[in-house]
Design a protein around this motif. Structure first.
Motif, short mmCIF file in Angstrom:
data_model
loop_
_atom_site.label_atom_id
_atom_site.label_comp_id
_atom_site.label_asym_id
_atom_site.label_seq_id
_atom_site.Cartn_x
_atom_site.Cartn_y
_atom_site.Cartn_z
N MET A 1 46.54 -37.81 -85.27
CA MET A 1 45.87 -36.52 -85.07
C MET A 1 44.55 -36.74 -84.34
SD MET A 1 45.08 -33.61 -87.95
CE MET A 1 46.82 -33.45 -88.36
N SER A 2 44.15 -35.79 -83.53
CA SER A 2 42.91 -35.89 -82.77
C SER A 2 41.78 -35.18 -83.51
CB SER A 2 43.09 -35.30 -81.38
OG SER A 2 43.27 -33.90 -81.46
N ALA A 3 40.64 -35.04 -82.84
CA ALA A 3 39.49 -34.37 -83.45
C ALA A 3 39.69 -32.87 -83.59
CB ALA A 3 38.24 -34.64 -82.62
N ILE A 4 40.65 -32.31 -82.86
CA ILE A 4 40.86 -30.86 -82.83
C ILE A 4 42.31 -30.53 -83.14
CG2 ILE A 4 40.87 -28.84 -81.32
CD1 ILE A 4 38.07 -29.75 -82.01
N LEU A 5 42.50 -29.56 -84.04
CA LEU A 5 43.81 -29.00 -84.31
C LEU A 5 43.83 -27.57 -83.77
CD1 LEU A 5 46.61 -29.12 -85.79
CD2 LEU A 5 45.42 -28.10 -87.76
N PRO A 6 44.50 -27.33 -82.62
CA PRO A 6 44.56 -25.96 -82.11
C PRO A 6 45.41 -25.08 -83.02
CG PRO A 6 45.18 -27.59 -80.44
CD PRO A 6 45.19 -28.29 -81.75
N ALA A 7 45.03 -23.82 -83.15
CA ALA A 7 45.84 -22.88 -83.92
C ALA A 7 47.16 -22.65 -83.21
CB ALA A 7 45.08 -21.56 -84.08
N GLN A 8 48.24 -22.74 -83.95
CA GLN A 8 49.58 -22.50 -83.42
C GLN A 8 50.04 -21.11 -83.84
OE1 GLN A 8 51.20 -24.78 -81.36
NE2 GLN A 8 49.26 -25.88 -81.47
N TRP A 9 49.82 -20.14 -82.94
CA TRP A 9 50.20 -18.77 -83.22
C TRP A 9 50.26 -18.03 -81.89
CZ3 TRP A 9 45.48 -15.68 -85.58
CH2 TRP A 9 44.32 -15.97 -84.86
N PRO A 10 50.94 -16.90 -81.82
CA PRO A 10 51.10 -16.18 -80.55
C PRO A 10 49.94 -15.24 -80.23
CG PRO A 10 52.41 -15.10 -82.22
CD PRO A 10 51.81 -16.32 -82.88
N ALA A 11 48.71 -15.76 -80.34
CA ALA A 11 47.53 -14.95 -80.04
C ALA A 11 47.43 -14.70 -78.54
CB ALA A 11 46.27 -15.65 -80.53
N PRO A 12 46.77 -13.62 -78.11
CA PRO A 12 46.55 -13.38 -76.69
C PRO A 12 45.80 -14.55 -76.05
CG PRO A 12 46.00 -11.43 -77.97
CD PRO A 12 46.22 -12.54 -78.95
N PRO A 13 45.99 -14.79 -74.76
CA PRO A 13 45.42 -15.98 -74.12
C PRO A 13 43.90 -16.04 -74.14
CG PRO A 13 46.39 -14.49 -72.49
CD PRO A 13 46.83 -14.01 -73.81
N GLN A 14 43.23 -14.90 -74.23
CA GLN A 14 41.77 -14.92 -74.25
C GLN A 14 41.20 -15.31 -75.62
OE1 GLN A 14 43.65 -12.22 -74.11
NE2 GLN A 14 42.61 -10.35 -74.79
N VAL A 15 42.05 -15.38 -76.63
CA VAL A 15 41.60 -15.77 -77.97
C VAL A 15 41.74 -17.29 -78.11
CG1 VAL A 15 42.07 -15.62 -80.44
CG2 VAL A 15 42.19 -13.57 -79.02
N ARG A 16 40.64 -17.95 -78.43
CA ARG A 16 40.63 -19.39 -78.65
C ARG A 16 40.39 -19.66 -80.12
NH1 ARG A 16 39.28 -22.53 -74.37
NH2 ARG A 16 39.95 -24.20 -75.79
N ALA A 17 41.17 -20.56 -80.69
CA ALA A 17 41.09 -20.81 -82.12
C ALA A 17 41.46 -22.25 -82.42
CB ALA A 17 42.01 -19.86 -82.88
N LEU A 18 40.69 -22.89 -83.32
CA LEU A 18 40.94 -24.29 -83.64
C LEU A 18 40.30 -24.65 -84.97
CD1 LEU A 18 38.07 -26.06 -83.08
CD2 LEU A 18 38.63 -25.39 -80.75
N GLN A 19 40.76 -25.78 -85.52
CA GLN A 19 40.12 -26.41 -86.67
C GLN A 19 39.79 -27.84 -86.30
OE1 GLN A 19 42.45 -26.71 -90.31
NE2 GLN A 19 40.63 -26.98 -91.56
N THR A 20 38.60 -28.29 -86.67
CA THR A 20 38.26 -29.69 -86.43
C THR A 20 38.83 -30.55 -87.55
OG1 THR A 20 36.16 -29.57 -87.65
CG2 THR A 20 36.11 -29.03 -85.29
N THR A 21 39.08 -31.82 -87.26
CA THR A 21 39.43 -32.80 -88.27
C THR A 21 38.17 -33.61 -88.59
OG1 THR A 21 40.03 -34.57 -86.72
CG2 THR A 21 41.72 -32.92 -87.23
N ARG A 22 38.31 -34.74 -89.27
CA ARG A 22 37.15 -35.57 -89.54
C ARG A 22 36.98 -36.66 -88.49
NH1 ARG A 22 37.54 -38.78 -95.01
NH2 ARG A 22 35.56 -39.55 -94.17
N LEU A 23 37.78 -36.64 -87.44
CA LEU A 23 37.79 -37.70 -86.44
C LEU A 23 36.89 -37.37 -85.25
CD1 LEU A 23 41.65 -38.34 -86.37
CD2 LEU A 23 39.92 -39.54 -87.73
#
Length: 243
Positions: A1-23
């Motif tokens: 896993m990388s430092a960023i986990l992108p949200a996996q959902w069918p959001a509109p393209p202008q919506v950006r969403a993510l969760q950070t990891t501890r890396l």
């Protein structure tokens, strides 16, 4: 896993969403590596360096509405219209303004509408869930619940989150369906499924499109901080904004 986990959902393209990891950050010791929590006990210079990395490396806008989270149900609009930052959820309809929550076992929940005109982030531990933080967040958004979708980030999983009988009773008293989110544990203890409780709450609030869930912070020490597992530890951030 990388430092960023992108949200996996069918959001509109202008919506950006993510969760950070501890890396991927500069924090050391029990806070290694990518701690983003200023109240965790970490060196604040390291935390600020990690927060700058969000902007410089991962493209998060500068206008992050960090909250002082208290396991409550208050929802703020960002940019803030009040002086206090004491809340456990935020929403915005302003492009470039970032909603963010910090977690280290509690459940982060992101919301957006189908047109990508409003977004929200909520911090949902068991107290917040039971208090109604998700319902309050849904109600705060200027879109009907039927037009919303939700994404759940990493949290402590149902095989690891042990609670007392009083917690189970509080949820069941509010909704009999909550009994399905608890499994008998040791003695009088119960294993609690935060993901299941959040799905139930969101569905009761009128949100039917729910994504994510299933990642356990407690059982994966390489990628996630966990307060239940480690005590002193860093915090991950879950962020959402409109480009």
């Amino acid at each position: 896993m990388s430092a960023i986990l992108p949200a996996q959902w069918p959001a509109p393209p202008q919506v950006r969403a993510l969760q950070t990891t501890r890396l991927g950050g500069v924090s050391r010791g029990v806070y290694a590596e990518f701690n983003l929590g200023t109240r965790s006990g970490d060196d604040l210079r390291d935390v600020e360096s990690n927060r700058r990395r969000l902007h410089d490396v991962y493209g998060v806008p500068d206008a992050v509405g960090w909250l002082h989270q208290v396991h409550g149900t208050r929802v703020l609009q960002v940019p803030r219209s009040v002086d206090s930052d004491c809340a456990d959820a935020s929403w915005t309809a302003q492009p470039g303004a970032v909603c963010a929550v910090l977690t280290a076992d509690c459940l982060p929940v992101l919301l957006c509408d189908a047109d990508g005109r409003c977004v929200a982030a909520a911090h949902a531990g068991w107290r917040g869930l039971c208090g109604g933080v998700l319902e309050q967040t849904v109600a705060a958004l200027p879109a009907p619940p039927s037009a919303l979708m939700a994404w759940m980030g990493a949290a402590i999983g149902p095989q690891a989150f042990e609670v007392g009988p009083e917690v189970r009773e509080r949820f069941i008293k509010q909704d009999a369906q909550a009994v399905t989110a608890f499994t008998a544990g040791r003695g009088d203890r119960w294993l609690c499924d935060l993901y299941a409780l959040a799905r139930q709450r969101l569905q009761r609030a009128g949100v039917s499109q729910i994504y994510g869930g299933g990642l356990c912070t407690y059982s994966d020490a390489r990628n996630w901080y966990s307060y239940r597992r480690d005590g002193d530890c860093g915090r991950m951030a879950t962020l959402i904004w409109i480009n």
